[in-house]
Design a protein around this motif. Structure first.
Motif, PDB file in Angstrom:
ATOM      1  N   ASP A   2       0.834  -1.203   0.000  1.00  0.00           N
ATOM      2  CA  ASP A   2       0.000   0.000   0.000  1.00  0.00           C
ATOM      3  C   ASP A   2       0.872   1.257   0.000  1.00  0.00           C
ATOM      4  O   ASP A   2       1.918   1.271   0.642  1.00  0.00           O
ATOM      5  N   ARG A   3       0.406   2.245  -0.706  1.00  0.00           N
ATOM      6  CA  ARG A   3       1.160   3.514  -0.674  1.00  0.00           C
ATOM      7  C   ARG A   3       0.876   4.219   0.651  1.00  0.00           C
ATOM      8  O   ARG A   3      -0.252   4.149   1.165  1.00  0.00           O
ATOM      9  N   PRO A   4       1.886   4.910   1.191  1.00  0.00           N
ATOM     10  CA  PRO A   4       1.629   5.640   2.443  1.00  0.00           C
ATOM     11  C   PRO A   4       0.495   6.646   2.250  1.00  0.00           C
ATOM     12  O   PRO A   4       0.320   7.213   1.176  1.00  0.00           O
ATOM     13  N   LYS A   5      -0.247   6.845   3.328  1.00  0.00           N
ATOM     14  CA  LYS A   5      -1.372   7.797   3.302  1.00  0.00           C
ATOM     15  C   LYS A   5      -0.895   9.111   3.924  1.00  0.00           C
ATOM     16  O   LYS A   5      -0.386   9.117   5.052  1.00  0.00           O
ATOM     17  N   ILE A   6      -1.128  10.170   3.192  1.00  0.00           N
ATOM     18  CA  ILE A   6      -0.677  11.486   3.649  1.00  0.00           C
ATOM     19  C   ILE A   6      -1.878  12.411   3.805  1.00  0.00           C
ATOM     20  O   ILE A   6      -2.762  12.423   2.942  1.00  0.00           O
ATOM     21  N   LEU A   7      -1.862  13.199   4.868  1.00  0.00           N
ATOM     22  CA  LEU A   7      -2.814  14.310   4.971  1.00  0.00           C
ATOM     23  C   LEU A   7      -2.052  15.603   4.699  1.00  0.00           C
ATOM     24  O   LEU A   7      -1.020  15.872   5.341  1.00  0.00           O
ATOM     25  N   ALA A   8      -2.524  16.377   3.738  1.00  0.00           N
ATOM     26  CA  ALA A   8      -1.971  17.723   3.513  1.00  0.00           C
ATOM     27  C   ALA A   8      -3.059  18.701   3.935  1.00  0.00           C
ATOM     28  O   ALA A   8      -4.171  18.671   3.378  1.00  0.00           O
ATOM     29  N   THR A   9      -2.762  19.545   4.895  1.00  0.00           N
ATOM     30  CA  THR A   9      -3.808  20.434   5.418  1.00  0.00           C
ATOM     31  C   THR A   9      -3.998  21.674   4.537  1.00  0.00           C
ATOM     32  O   THR A   9      -4.562  22.666   4.969  1.00  0.00           O
ATOM     33  N   HIS A  10      -3.491  21.580   3.326  1.00  0.00           N
ATOM     34  CA  HIS A  10      -3.698  22.636   2.329  1.00  0.00           C
ATOM     35  C   HIS A  10      -3.634  21.966   0.969  1.00  0.00           C
ATOM     36  O   HIS A  10      -2.972  20.929   0.827  1.00  0.00           O
ATOM     37  N   ARG A  11      -4.286  22.579  -0.019  1.00  0.00           N
ATOM     38  CA  ARG A  11      -4.226  21.918  -1.338  1.00  0.00           C
ATOM     39  C   ARG A  11      -2.872  22.119  -2.005  1.00  0.00           C
ATOM     40  O   ARG A  11      -2.585  21.558  -3.058  1.00  0.00           O
ATOM     41  N   LEU A  12      -2.005  22.921  -1.413  1.00  0.00           N
ATOM     42  CA  LEU A  12      -0.655  23.186  -1.921  1.00  0.00           C
ATOM     43  C   LEU A  12      -0.742  23.808  -3.326  1.00  0.00           C
ATOM     44  O   LEU A  12      -1.755  24.419  -3.654  1.00  0.00           O
ATOM     45  N   PHE A  13       0.304  23.629  -4.126  1.00  0.00           N
ATOM     46  CA  PHE A  13       0.314  24.188  -5.484  1.00  0.00           C
ATOM     47  C   PHE A  13       0.474  23.026  -6.462  1.00  0.00           C
ATOM     48  O   PHE A  13       0.800  21.909  -6.066  1.00  0.00           O
ATOM     49  N   LYS A  19       3.878  16.007  -7.662  1.00  0.00           N
ATOM     50  CA  LYS A  19       4.973  15.208  -7.102  1.00  0.00           C
ATOM     51  C   LYS A  19       4.434  14.250  -6.026  1.00  0.00           C
ATOM     52  O   LYS A  19       4.803  13.079  -5.987  1.00  0.00           O
ATOM     53  N   LEU A  20       3.565  14.779  -5.184  1.00  0.00           N
ATOM     54  CA  LEU A  20       2.994  13.931  -4.124  1.00  0.00           C
ATOM     55  C   LEU A  20       2.227  12.751  -4.719  1.00  0.00           C
ATOM     56  O   LEU A  20       2.317  11.626  -4.220  1.00  0.00           O
ATOM     57  N   ALA A  21       1.507  13.037  -5.812  1.00  0.00           N
ATOM     58  CA  ALA A  21       0.665  12.003  -6.426  1.00  0.00           C
ATOM     59  C   ALA A  21       1.496  10.831  -6.940  1.00  0.00           C
ATOM     60  O   ALA A  21       1.008   9.709  -7.032  1.00  0.00           O
ATOM     61  N   GLU A  22       2.768  11.080  -7.271  1.00  0.00           N
ATOM     62  CA  GLU A  22       3.622   9.984  -7.759  1.00  0.00           C
ATOM     63  C   GLU A  22       3.933   8.972  -6.657  1.00  0.00           C
ATOM     64  O   GLU A  22       4.308   7.847  -6.937  1.00  0.00           O
ATOM     65  N   HIS A  23       3.835   9.420  -5.397  1.00  0.00           N
ATOM     66  CA  HIS A  23       4.323   8.578  -4.307  1.00  0.00           C
ATOM     67  C   HIS A  23       3.266   8.124  -3.306  1.00  0.00           C
ATOM     68  O   HIS A  23       3.455   7.103  -2.652  1.00  0.00           O
ATOM     69  N   ALA A 307      11.539  11.776   0.985  1.00  0.00           N
ATOM     70  CA  ALA A 307      12.807  11.235   1.506  1.00  0.00           C
ATOM     71  C   ALA A 307      12.518  10.271   2.653  1.00  0.00           C
ATOM     72  O   ALA A 307      13.037   9.158   2.694  1.00  0.00           O
ATOM     73  N   PHE A 308      11.653  10.694   3.556  1.00  0.00           N
ATOM     74  CA  PHE A 308      11.358   9.843   4.723  1.00  0.00           C
ATOM     75  C   PHE A 308      10.863   8.470   4.291  1.00  0.00           C
ATOM     76  O   PHE A 308      11.367   7.445   4.741  1.00  0.00           O
ATOM     77  N   PHE A 309       9.897   8.455   3.388  1.00  0.00           N
ATOM     78  CA  PHE A 309       9.303   7.162   3.029  1.00  0.00           C
ATOM     79  C   PHE A 309      10.177   6.353   2.060  1.00  0.00           C
ATOM     80  O   PHE A 309       9.959   5.172   1.874  1.00  0.00           O
ATOM     81  N   GLU A 310      11.210   7.013   1.513  1.00  0.00           N
ATOM     82  CA  GLU A 310      12.184   6.253   0.713  1.00  0.00           C
ATOM     83  C   GLU A 310      13.344   5.771   1.584  1.00  0.00           C
ATOM     84  O   GLU A 310      14.343   5.254   1.080  1.00  0.00           O
ATOM     85  N   GLY A 311      13.243   6.012   2.879  1.00  0.00           N
ATOM     86  CA  GLY A 311      14.278   5.524   3.791  1.00  0.00           C
ATOM     87  C   GLY A 311      15.496   6.429   3.866  1.00  0.00           C
ATOM     88  O   GLY A 311      16.551   6.027   4.362  1.00  0.00           O
TER      89      GLY A 311
END
Ligand code: GLV
Length: 325
Positions: A2-13, A19-23, A307-311
């Motif tokens: 499973d891909r890690p689940k991330i919460l972003a508290t903003h829609r960012l740019f 980039k986030l969607a790739e991971h 970086a974190f989730f790639e170790g």
């Protein structure tokens, strides 16, 4: 896997989002207002990573509500919203976005300085009012900037970037910091190190660039304001609680200083009524707010998370001992 689940508290740019969607599988908070605490606690509960703004308080309660959480990436250089000890205790890697916003923040400190010195906001109001009757000799006379003394408290990357901009104005530049800068830096920027009280006494413009720490909370209070010249201006683009707002209002009322230009406040988003005066320029925490810089900040938080989730150790980790554990 499973891909890690991330919460972003903003829609960012767009770039950081792509980039986030790739991971990751990412849940975004997309409303234009900030999420409530309850909303953040609810959404973070099943997440492995959090990308947040400085409006989110990352404390023990939040970490307890998110048992899977392993990384928190703050989209800000200041991290007084994060309880680092709590993160370390729970093995959560915290990161921030240093470096990318220094020049933009320094630009804005100067924007504020010049606006308050030259009464730009009052001038703008007059120009729009329909009441302007034309050029007049004593109209909205402000204070010169060139040739004056710039005092800087906090001489890190941003304080230095502010100093660099002063040389074109032929200013004398004095600074204080808990750690004195290397002599090469002092001579390159033509700055003089002074005791804090001397900076307060001599500055025509006092610009604050310290992080918010127990030692800097309330740094500018009645005593410090009383040391300043009655013709001096206070510029704050650091953190609101560095200045005791009630003391600042009292100093302005007594004309102990000439004015202030503020980007940050003790209890954001509240702005004390006593600050709503013509000789105070008010901005809503905008210092790093250029589109280029805010996009870079968001990208940096994304890179710290990847970086974190790639170790790999996140490049801007704030509690590296978590990594070494
Ligand atoms: C903004 O205030 C930041 O700390 O990046």
């Amino acid at each position: 896997m499973d891909r890690p689940k991330i919460l972003a508290t903003h829609r960012l740019f767009e770039g950081p989002r792509a980039k986030l969607a790739e991971h990751f599988d990412v849940e975004y908070w997309s409303d234009s207002h900030r999420p409530t605490r309850t909303e953040v606690l609810r959404r973070v509960a099943d997440k492995d990573g959090l990308i947040c703004l400085l409006t989110e308080k990352i404390d023990d309660e939040l970490l307890a509500a998110a048992p899977r959480l392993r990384t928190v990436a703050n989209v800000a250089v200041g991290f007084d919203n994060i309880d680092l000890d709590a993160c370390t205790r729970r093995n959560v890697a915290a990161s921030n976005t240093p470096g990318v916003l220094d020049e933009t923040t320094a630009d804005f400190a100067w924007t504020l300085l010049m606006a308050v010195a030259r009464r730009l906001i009052e001038g703008d109001a007059l120009a729009r009012s329909g009441e302007w009757k034309g050029w007049n000799l004593d109209q909205l006379c402000g204070a010169d900037i060139w040739g004056k003394t710039l005092g800087i408290l906090g001489f890190g990357r941003i304080g230095r970037a502010v100093a660099r901009r002063a040389s074109g104005f032929g200013m004398r530049i004095i600074y204080n910091d808990a750690i004195r800068a290397p002599v090469e830096v002092e001579s390159e920027l033509t700055v003089e190190y002074q005791e804090r009280d001397a900076v307060l006494r001599e500055a025509d413009f006092l610009s604050l660039h310290v992080p918010l720490l127990p030692a800097t909370r309330g740094l500018i209070g009645p005593r410090e304001l009383a040391l300043m010249k009655p013709t001096a201006f206070l510029i704050n683009t650091s953190r609101g609680p560095v200045v005791q707002e009630a003391a600042l209002v009292a100093a302005l009322e007594r004309r102990q200083i000439a004015g202030a230009a503020l980007d940050v406040y003790e209890r954001e988003p509240q702005i004390g009524h006593g600050l709503l005066r013509p000789n105070v320029v008010l901005a809503p925490h905008l210092a790093s707010a250029s589109l280029e810089t805010r996009t870079r900040m968001a990208m940096m938080a994304v890179e710290n998370t990847i970086a974190f989730f790639e170790g790999r150790q996140p490049p801007n980790i704030l509690n590296p001992n978590v990594w070494k554990k």
